[in-house]
Design an enzyme around this catalytic site. Sequence first.
Site, short mmCIF file in Angstrom:
data_model
loop_
_atom_site.label_atom_id
_atom_site.label_comp_id
_atom_site.label_asym_id
_atom_site.label_seq_id
_atom_site.Cartn_x
_atom_site.Cartn_y
_atom_site.Cartn_z
N HIS A 186 0.85 -1.20 0.00
CA HIS A 186 0.00 0.00 0.00
C HIS A 186 0.88 1.25 0.00
O HIS A 186 1.97 1.23 0.55
CB HIS A 186 -0.90 -0.03 1.24
N ASP A 312 -11.19 1.75 -1.06
CA ASP A 312 -10.33 2.64 -0.29
C ASP A 312 -11.13 3.47 0.72
O ASP A 312 -10.87 4.65 0.92
CB ASP A 312 -9.48 3.55 -1.19
#
Length: 351
Positions: A186, A312
């Site tokens: 990430h 997200d």
Amino acid sequence: MTELSTGGGIGYRRVATEEAFAPAEMLEHYVKLLRNGSGDKGFDSLWGFYLESQAQRPRDVRRRLADLGDERLSDMDATGIDHQVLALTSPGTQILDTATARSIAALANDAAAQAVRDHPTRFSALAAVALQDPESAVAELERAVTKLGLRGLIVNSHVHGEYLDDPKFWPVLEAAERLDVPVYLHPNTPTNRMIEPLLEAGLDGAVFGFAVETSTHLLRLITAGVFDRFPRLKLVVGHLGEALPFWLYRLDYMHTATVRAQRYEVLKPLQRKISDYFRSNIWVTTSGMAWEPAILFCRDVLGADRVLYAMDYPYQYAPDEVRAQDGLSISLDERRQFFETTATELFGISL
Ligand code: 1DF
Ligand code: MN
């Protein structure tokens, strides 16, 4: 236009695979880091904004990050998200000192595991570890996977400016391969060495800096031979591969030419082309990239089985983006693969 309802009545369930949370204890450490100036420039920029701004979006984000119950579930219901794969928000433990990182990783994994126990059909979770101490990271990953039932490892890009191509981190990659769980690479804000030209232009965050940092990190893993060393390692990357799929032709050409000419001592021959690793070891999610041309391009060049859905949450809590991806011009079977089955197989989720 599909209804944003959960339950699979539309022909598939939606599994969102890059969904952030933050225990209050970690955010308290972040407040301290901001006060005493011991973070890095990217941390000060990102978390100075989310923890201090009184604008509506950062306030919503910090409230939603801390919740693993009712508000999150009702937000999921409202956007048709059947299941979230939870991960400790960036930079997670990776900005903390080693001892604090170890304790926050354990606390975050325990909290995530509790949420999964409370709502097993709605949540699964990735493990956080203290990469600053690779030996403890291996032990915590093992505990999280084998004892808590977590489904992978979250790596929020660089660790105090260091990247995971450094062999000192390889035991953690080896453990992920051995435990057969994916590593989610990430974004983080760029390192102090990289951030200046981005920061001075206001481009260090999710707008672009994240992708510069994370794509560089992923390329370093590939060119260092990590996937030759760990051929069964599974790596997931958000934001449609942080722009790298668009670059594959040039990466293959230039990497091959540069290695052949022996221009850099550090750039060693790989067993396969850079693009090959994207088709065998790497999956990309659509976090923050609800854009049909880019999604279809990635499906075309990587394979339909390598592109999966992510929202997200809570950074990109946008119902229209779910609708846009429901409306992709692919078949219903392919949408089930995209929203549901690639994720359930990759993370070992049973809905
Ligand atoms: C943002 C975006 C922040 C993403 C994130 O974590 C994050 C943002 C701190 O918009 O500031 O995970 N993202 O993945 O796009
Ligand atoms: Mn994210």
